[in-house]
Design a protein around this motif. Sequence first.
Motif, PDB file in Angstrom:
ATOM      1  N   ASP A 163      17.151 -32.005  -5.940  1.00 39.51           N
ATOM      2  CA  ASP A 163      16.979 -33.096  -4.974  1.00 39.51           C
ATOM      3  C   ASP A 163      16.476 -34.396  -5.601  1.00 39.51           C
ATOM      4  O   ASP A 163      15.701 -35.120  -4.992  1.00 39.51           O
ATOM      5  N   GLU A 164      16.897 -34.676  -6.836  1.00 44.24           N
ATOM      6  CA  GLU A 164      16.466 -35.898  -7.493  1.00 44.24           C
ATOM      7  C   GLU A 164      17.458 -37.042  -7.312  1.00 44.24           C
ATOM      8  O   GLU A 164      17.095 -38.201  -7.422  1.00 44.24           O
ATOM      9  N   LEU A 165      18.724 -36.705  -7.061  1.00 38.12           N
ATOM     10  CA  LEU A 165      19.770 -37.715  -6.914  1.00 38.12           C
ATOM     11  C   LEU A 165      20.465 -37.541  -5.571  1.00 38.12           C
ATOM     12  O   LEU A 165      20.579 -36.433  -5.065  1.00 38.12           O
ATOM     13  N   ASN A 166      20.969 -38.666  -5.034  1.00 34.19           N
ATOM     14  CA  ASN A 166      21.769 -38.534  -3.824  1.00 34.19           C
ATOM     15  C   ASN A 166      23.202 -38.177  -4.220  1.00 34.19           C
ATOM     16  O   ASN A 166      23.562 -38.186  -5.403  1.00 34.19           O
ATOM     17  N   LEU A 167      24.024 -37.874  -3.243  1.00 26.68           N
ATOM     18  CA  LEU A 167      25.381 -37.404  -3.504  1.00 26.68           C
ATOM     19  C   LEU A 167      26.222 -38.434  -4.246  1.00 26.68           C
ATOM     20  O   LEU A 167      27.018 -38.090  -5.123  1.00 26.68           O
ATOM     21  N   SER A 168      26.031 -39.691  -3.930  1.00 34.02           N
ATOM     22  CA  SER A 168      26.772 -40.757  -4.612  1.00 34.02           C
ATOM     23  C   SER A 168      26.395 -40.799  -6.097  1.00 34.02           C
ATOM     24  O   SER A 168      27.255 -40.945  -6.968  1.00 34.02           O
ATOM     25  N   GLU A 169      25.100 -40.653  -6.387  1.00 31.51           N
ATOM     26  CA  GLU A 169      24.647 -40.662  -7.779  1.00 31.51           C
ATOM     27  C   GLU A 169      25.154 -39.429  -8.532  1.00 31.51           C
ATOM     28  O   GLU A 169      25.530 -39.525  -9.697  1.00 31.51           O
ATOM     29  N   ILE A 170      25.180 -38.294  -7.845  1.00 27.94           N
ATOM     30  CA  ILE A 170      25.694 -37.069  -8.474  1.00 27.94           C
ATOM     31  C   ILE A 170      27.174 -37.223  -8.789  1.00 27.94           C
ATOM     32  O   ILE A 170      27.622 -36.874  -9.884  1.00 27.94           O
ATOM     33  N   ALA A 171      27.936 -37.756  -7.827  1.00 28.75           N
ATOM     34  CA  ALA A 171      29.376 -37.971  -8.047  1.00 28.75           C
ATOM     35  C   ALA A 171      29.592 -38.875  -9.252  1.00 28.75           C
ATOM     36  O   ALA A 171      30.426 -38.582 -10.122  1.00 28.75           O
ATOM     37  N   HIS A 172      28.832 -39.945  -9.335  1.00 24.81           N
ATOM     38  CA  HIS A 172      28.967 -40.874 -10.464  1.00 24.81           C
ATOM     39  C   HIS A 172      28.590 -40.189 -11.778  1.00 24.81           C
ATOM     40  O   HIS A 172      29.298 -40.299 -12.778  1.00 24.81           O
ATOM     41  N   LYS A 173      27.478 -39.457 -11.761  1.00 23.36           N
ATOM     42  CA  LYS A 173      26.986 -38.785 -12.970  1.00 23.36           C
ATOM     43  C   LYS A 173      28.004 -37.790 -13.512  1.00 23.36           C
ATOM     44  O   LYS A 173      28.127 -37.605 -14.714  1.00 23.36           O
ATOM     45  N   LEU A 174      28.749 -37.142 -12.609  1.00 16.88           N
ATOM     46  CA  LEU A 174      29.715 -36.125 -13.028  1.00 16.88           C
ATOM     47  C   LEU A 174      31.125 -36.682 -13.219  1.00 16.88           C
ATOM     48  O   LEU A 174      32.056 -35.927 -13.472  1.00 16.88           O
ATOM     49  N   GLY A 175      31.281 -37.995 -13.082  1.00 19.80           N
ATOM     50  CA  GLY A 175      32.566 -38.624 -13.363  1.00 19.80           C
ATOM     51  C   GLY A 175      33.574 -38.565 -12.229  1.00 19.80           C
ATOM     52  O   GLY A 175      34.772 -38.734 -12.465  1.00 19.80           O
ATOM     53  N   TYR A 176      33.118 -38.331 -11.018  1.00 19.99           N
ATOM     54  CA  TYR A 176      34.040 -38.326  -9.874  1.00 19.99           C
ATOM     55  C   TYR A 176      34.283 -39.753  -9.414  1.00 19.99           C
ATOM     56  O   TYR A 176      33.381 -40.584  -9.446  1.00 19.99           O
ATOM     57  N   SER A 177      35.497 -40.017  -8.942  1.00 15.38           N
ATOM     58  CA  SER A 177      35.854 -41.350  -8.488  1.00 15.38           C
ATOM     59  C   SER A 177      35.204 -41.685  -7.154  1.00 15.38           C
ATOM     60  O   SER A 177      35.023 -42.850  -6.823  1.00 15.38           O
ATOM     61  N   SER A 178      34.837 -40.644  -6.394  1.00 10.31           N
ATOM     62  CA  SER A 178      34.210 -40.874  -5.097  1.00 10.31           C
ATOM     63  C   SER A 178      33.443 -39.632  -4.655  1.00 10.31           C
ATOM     64  O   SER A 178      33.662 -38.531  -5.161  1.00 10.31           O
ATOM     65  N   VAL A 179      32.577 -39.829  -3.662  1.00  8.31           N
ATOM     66  CA  VAL A 179      31.849 -38.712  -3.065  1.00  8.31           C
ATOM     67  C   VAL A 179      32.842 -37.769  -2.394  1.00  8.31           C
ATOM     68  O   VAL A 179      32.685 -36.544  -2.428  1.00  8.31           O
ATOM     69  N   ALA A 180      33.887 -38.338  -1.787  1.00 10.98           N
ATOM     70  CA  ALA A 180      34.895 -37.523  -1.093  1.00 10.98           C
ATOM     71  C   ALA A 180      35.586 -36.562  -2.069  1.00 10.98           C
ATOM     72  O   ALA A 180      35.821 -35.400  -1.738  1.00 10.98           O
ATOM     73  N   HIS A 181      35.903 -37.042  -3.262  1.00  9.09           N
ATOM     74  CA  HIS A 181      36.557 -36.201  -4.266  1.00  9.09           C
ATOM     75  C   HIS A 181      35.633 -35.052  -4.686  1.00  9.09           C
ATOM     76  O   HIS A 181      36.043 -33.892  -4.755  1.00  9.09           O
ATOM     77  N   LEU A 182      34.365 -35.377  -4.970  1.00 13.61           N
ATOM     78  CA  LEU A 182      33.385 -34.352  -5.317  1.00 13.61           C
ATOM     79  C   LEU A 182      33.249 -33.352  -4.165  1.00 13.61           C
ATOM     80  O   LEU A 182      33.284 -32.138  -4.377  1.00 13.61           O
ATOM     81  N   SER A 183      33.112 -33.850  -2.949  1.00 18.23           N
ATOM     82  CA  SER A 183      32.918 -32.976  -1.784  1.00 18.23           C
ATOM     83  C   SER A 183      34.092 -32.034  -1.579  1.00 18.23           C
ATOM     84  O   SER A 183      33.900 -30.854  -1.258  1.00 18.23           O
ATOM     85  N   ALA A 184      35.303 -32.538  -1.761  1.00 11.72           N
ATOM     86  CA  ALA A 184      36.500 -31.703  -1.577  1.00 11.72           C
ATOM     87  C   ALA A 184      36.526 -30.572  -2.606  1.00 11.72           C
ATOM     88  O   ALA A 184      36.774 -29.406  -2.255  1.00 11.72           O
ATOM     89  N   GLN A 185      36.272 -30.884  -3.873  1.00  9.54           N
ATOM     90  CA  GLN A 185      36.253 -29.842  -4.904  1.00  9.54           C
ATOM     91  C   GLN A 185      35.091 -28.881  -4.689  1.00  9.54           C
ATOM     92  O   GLN A 185      35.227 -27.680  -4.868  1.00  9.54           O
ATOM     93  N   PHE A 186      33.955 -29.405  -4.289  1.00  9.85           N
ATOM     94  CA  PHE A 186      32.773 -28.591  -4.048  1.00  9.85           C
ATOM     95  C   PHE A 186      33.052 -27.559  -2.956  1.00  9.85           C
ATOM     96  O   PHE A 186      32.768 -26.379  -3.119  1.00  9.85           O
ATOM     97  N   LYS A 187      33.642 -28.015  -1.856  1.00  6.31           N
ATOM     98  CA  LYS A 187      33.935 -27.112  -0.731  1.00  6.31           C
ATOM     99  C   LYS A 187      34.978 -26.069  -1.132  1.00  6.31           C
ATOM    100  O   LYS A 187      34.872 -24.896  -0.764  1.00  6.31           O
ATOM    101  N   LYS A 188      35.964 -26.489  -1.908  1.00  5.62           N
ATOM    102  CA  LYS A 188      37.003 -25.557  -2.351  1.00  5.62           C
ATOM    103  C   LYS A 188      36.409 -24.433  -3.199  1.00  5.62           C
ATOM    104  O   LYS A 188      36.795 -23.276  -3.073  1.00  5.62           O
TER     105      LYS A 188
END
Length: 195
Positions: free
Chosen positions: A141-166
Motif C-alpha cells: 500500500d505504498e503506491l496508488n494504482l496509477s503509480e504501480i502501472a507506471h512503475k511496471l511499464g503499463y501504458s495505462s491503469v486500464a491495461h494493468l487492470s485487465a491483465q491483473f483480472k485475467k
Amino acid sequence: MVTLHIKNMVCDRCKLVVTQELTKLGLHPAKVTLGEVELREESLTKEQQDAVDGALTAVGFARIDDRKGRLIESIKNIIIERIHHVDMIDRKFNWSDILAEALHHDYNSLSSLFSSVEGTTIEQYIIRQKIERAKELLFYDELNLSEIAHKLGYSSVAHLSAQFKKITGLSPSELKKSRKAEDVRTPIDSLPLKT
C-alpha cells in the motif's frame, strides 16, 4: 574458477541460502548472482558435484548442466531481476532487445527455445511476473494504482487492470479492498508458467 548455474535461485534470500550451503561443503563462493555462483575452486570432483547437488536439492534448488537449461534460467533471472529487484524510473524498454543483448543470442531463437521448453511465451512469463509484483506493491500500500502501472511499464491503469483480472480473477482494487493479498500472492519461483 568454477561456475555453477542454479535453477530456482530468484531472490536475495535464495542467494544467501545457496551461499551458506556451498560454504558448509567447504567451497568458496566468490560471486553470487541470480541463478549463478562463481566458486574460487579451479574444479570440482565428482564427489563434490554430488554433494553440491544433494545440498541444493535439499533446500529447493538444482544445478543446471545443459546449455539450453542455463539459457532459459538466464532469461527468467533477467526478467525477475528487472521486474522485482531493479527500481527503474524509465520502464519503457524493449524486452527483446534487453534479452538479446544480455544473452548474446537472437531474440527469436531465445523466444522459440523458451516456448518449446517451458510451454509458454516469454511475454506471458513477463506478464505473470509483473502481476506478481503488482500484487506485492498493492499489499504494501505504498503506491496508488496509477503509480504501480507506471512503475511496471503499463501504458495505462486500464491495461494493468485487465491483465491483473485475467491472471488473478480479481481487479487490483478488489484485491486491495479485500486486504487478503497474502492469500493471493505466490512466491516468484512457484509462479505457474501458463496463463
